[in-house]
Design an enzyme around this catalytic site. Structure first.
Site, PDB file in Angstrom:
ATOM      1  N   ASP A  13       0.769  -1.068   0.065  1.00 19.39           N
ATOM      2  CA  ASP A  13       0.083   0.099   0.002  1.00 19.39           C
ATOM      3  C   ASP A  13       0.792   1.207   0.027  1.00 19.39           C
ATOM      4  O   ASP A  13       0.487   2.240   0.397  1.00 19.39           O
ATOM      5  CB  ASP A  13      -0.928   0.255   1.190  1.00 19.39           C
ATOM      6  CG  ASP A  13      -1.825  -1.161   1.360  1.00 19.39           C
ATOM      7  OD1 ASP A  13      -2.268  -1.559   0.402  1.00 19.39           O
ATOM      8  OD2 ASP A  13      -1.820  -1.845   2.469  1.00 19.39           O
ATOM      9  N   LYS A  16       2.347   1.989  -5.101  1.00 22.97           N
ATOM     10  CA  LYS A  16       2.806   1.798  -6.599  1.00 22.97           C
ATOM     11  C   LYS A  16       1.887   2.140  -7.629  1.00 22.97           C
ATOM     12  O   LYS A  16       2.246   1.953  -8.757  1.00 22.97           O
ATOM     13  CB  LYS A  16       3.145   0.305  -6.265  1.00 22.97           C
ATOM     14  CG  LYS A  16       4.227  -0.284  -5.147  1.00 22.97           C
ATOM     15  CD  LYS A  16       4.273  -1.748  -5.141  1.00 22.97           C
ATOM     16  CE  LYS A  16       3.222  -2.423  -4.312  1.00 22.97           C
ATOM     17  NZ  LYS A  16       2.689  -2.098  -3.095  1.00 22.97           N
ATOM     18  N   GLY A  40      -4.140  -4.158  -4.460  1.00 28.29           N
ATOM     19  CA  GLY A  40      -5.160  -3.242  -4.668  1.00 28.29           C
ATOM     20  C   GLY A  40      -4.575  -1.821  -4.774  1.00 28.29           C
ATOM     21  O   GLY A  40      -4.204  -1.275  -4.331  1.00 28.29           O
ATOM     22  N   HIS A  41      -4.390  -1.809  -6.229  1.00 26.56           N
ATOM     23  CA  HIS A  41      -3.435  -0.620  -6.721  1.00 26.56           C
ATOM     24  C   HIS A  41      -4.497   0.200  -7.100  1.00 26.56           C
ATOM     25  O   HIS A  41      -5.076   0.328  -7.966  1.00 26.56           O
ATOM     26  CB  HIS A  41      -2.665  -1.167  -7.823  1.00 26.56           C
ATOM     27  CG  HIS A  41      -1.520  -2.049  -7.305  1.00 26.56           C
ATOM     28  ND1 HIS A  41      -0.924  -2.864  -8.160  1.00 26.56           N
ATOM     29  CD2 HIS A  41      -1.210  -2.357  -6.218  1.00 26.56           C
ATOM     30  CE1 HIS A  41      -0.112  -3.528  -7.613  1.00 26.56           C
ATOM     31  NE2 HIS A  41      -0.121  -3.254  -6.360  1.00 26.56           N
ATOM     32  N   GLN A 223       2.061  -5.977  -3.127  1.00 31.29           N
ATOM     33  CA  GLN A 223       2.582  -5.956  -1.771  1.00 31.29           C
ATOM     34  C   GLN A 223       3.933  -5.325  -1.409  1.00 31.29           C
ATOM     35  O   GLN A 223       4.277  -4.495  -2.136  1.00 31.29           O
ATOM     36  CB  GLN A 223       2.496  -7.682  -1.359  1.00 31.29           C
ATOM     37  CG  GLN A 223       1.353  -8.294  -1.411  1.00 31.29           C
ATOM     38  CD  GLN A 223       0.766  -8.562  -2.434  1.00 31.29           C
ATOM     39  OE1 GLN A 223       1.432  -9.199  -3.320  1.00 31.29           O
ATOM     40  NE2 GLN A 223      -0.539  -8.338  -2.795  1.00 31.29           N
TER      41      GLN A 223
END
Ligand code: IMP
Length: 427
Positions: A13, A16, A40-41, A223
């Protein structure tokens, strides 16, 4: 032309998604190389706001080929849903391909992830329950089903039949759960196969050809390094390597081909899920960071644990990845603080240490030793040039640069693409 790897340097988080979305403009090919839809980008761009779980964040540019590499575990239902949602919002996904070697997340993986977490009770790892751990475990146990298996439905039925017998035995005999129907799982995966077959490729050739043509290739990490199964806070880790080295394995490129390794750090720390986090602030300062930055998981919605920047963890992360540059995100979140803290060492059993312990029992006992710096108490999200940042903000970034032992070449001061400060001539 080089390969640039974009790597999460903390517990995930770090932002990225924004960095890849930003840099993808110049890239011809992007490869997601690890994890699965546990990621979750978050990307905010002219198409709107997106939370991408499996599709590479380069998908928004018409010229960028996006690959889901062999190192990713793919839940086909989630992928199809995400592609459909992107298409509905006007995003062209015709340049998306999947490695035939990528393993598939099967319904028993998601079921077992939940059942295993419940069985751990008070010692739950806090996984995303997306089936990631069980899918990677099957890969290593040689029980996996791969994207390429979708291309031969007869072979798929046979493989699924033998694996499902074993999985159903675990579901029913160990957990007392209902067995899965072979016919139902097979029919579902045949439907996914019809949709996904045109996307499944030998992707290492695509990467090699792009490099031979002199194109820019980007490796998109998922991650963060402190969730790596080898170097993270094991067992409170994920199940594939988010490190730059994992990028080689998960995309099918040799280490010699990677030129630039960007370590993405938040200006502070967050963690979601269980496991030690020495600088966690279980107080109103932690709450302030969480609310100001809206630190809630993009995949699970869980509140993230927030704390000050941990220099011990950061320099460890930089060392094991070999970062050539650092990206500092969310610097603007610190705008309101009059004093800022950086953890420069740990107190462990009365001794001062400056390394990140491998044992979580030790890490859990570590007390942070802080150095204080003045805050800037000014809004910085409109600033685009480093020299225009308040002196205190530059001092903070300079301190982080010393800690991670490489230049900070990008600073993010807001969610939008434009809210970015580039440093150096390399862009
Ligand atoms: P899993 O990857 O779902 O097995 O979860 C293992 C650990 O990694 C848990 O602590 C999760 O919260 C954490 N994790 C997995 N993916 C992400 C991510 O994308 N960002 C932050 N934490 C993650």
């Amino acid at each position: 032309m080089p390969i640039i790897a974009v790597i999460g340097a903390q517990w995930g988080d770090e932002g990225k998604g924004k960095v890849v979305d930003l840099l993808a403009e110049k890239a011809n090919l992007i490869v997601r190389f690890s994890g699965g839809d546990n990621a979750g980008h978050t990307v905010v761009n002219p198409y709107g706001e997106f939370k991408l779980h499996i599709v590479p964040a380069g998908i928004f540019y018409a010229h960028t080929v996006c690959l889901i590499g062999n190192g990713v575990v793919v839940n086909p239902a989630v992928l199809i849903d995400e592609v459909n949602q992107l298409n509905e919002r006007g995003v062209d996904t015709s340049r998306l391909f999947i490695s035939d070697r990528a393993h598939l997340i099967m319904p028993y993986h998601t079921l077992l992830d939940g059942l295993e977490e419940e069985a751990r009770a008070g010692k739950a790892l806090g996984t995303t329950r997306k089936g990631i751990g069980p899918a990677f475990a099957d890969k290593i146990a040689r029980l996996g089903i791969r994207a390429g298996d979708l291309l031969d439905k007869e072979a798929l039925r046979e493989r699924l039949g033998s694996v499902l017998d074993y999985k159903n035995a675990i579901l029913t005999k160990v957990y007392g759960a209902d067995p899965l129907s072979l016919e139902k799982v097979y029919q579902d995966y045949c439907r996914y196969a019809d949709y996904l077959a045109p996307l499944i490729r030998e992707t290492t050739i695509m990467v090699a050809e792009a490099l031979d043509r002199g194109e820019l290739v980007m490796l998109e990490g998922a991650q963060g390094s402190l969730l790596d199964p080898d170097f993270g806070t094991y067992p409170y880790t994920t199940s594939s390597s988010p490190l730059a080295g994992g990028g080689c394995l998960g995309a099918g490129v040799g280490p010699s081909r990677i030129d630039r390794i960007l370590g993405v750090f938040k200006a502070y720390c967050t963690r979601v899920g269980s496991g030690p986090m020495p600088t966690e602030l279980a107080d109103e300062v932690g709450d302030m960071i969480r609310e100001r930055a809206h630190e809630y998981g993009a995949t699970t919605g869980r509140p993230r644990r927030c704390g000050w920047f941990d220099a011990v963890a950061a320099s460890f992360s930089s060392r094991i990845n070999g970062f050539t540059e650092a990206v500092i995100t969310r610097l603007d979140v610190l705008d309101t603080f009059s004093r800022l803290k950086i953890c420069v060492g740990y107190k462990l059993n009365g001794e001062t240490i400056d390394y990140f312990p491998g044992s979580i029992a030790a890490l859990e006992k570590c007390q942070p030793i802080y150095k204080e710096l003045p805050g800037w108490q000014a809004t910085i999200s409109h600033i685009r040039k480093y020299q225009q940042l308040p002196a205190e903000a530059r001092q903070y970034v300079d301190r982080l640069e010393e800690i991670v032992s490489c230049p900070v070449s990008i600073i993010s001061v807001g969610r939008g693409r434009g809210q970015t400060i580039f440093r150096g001539s390399n862009w």
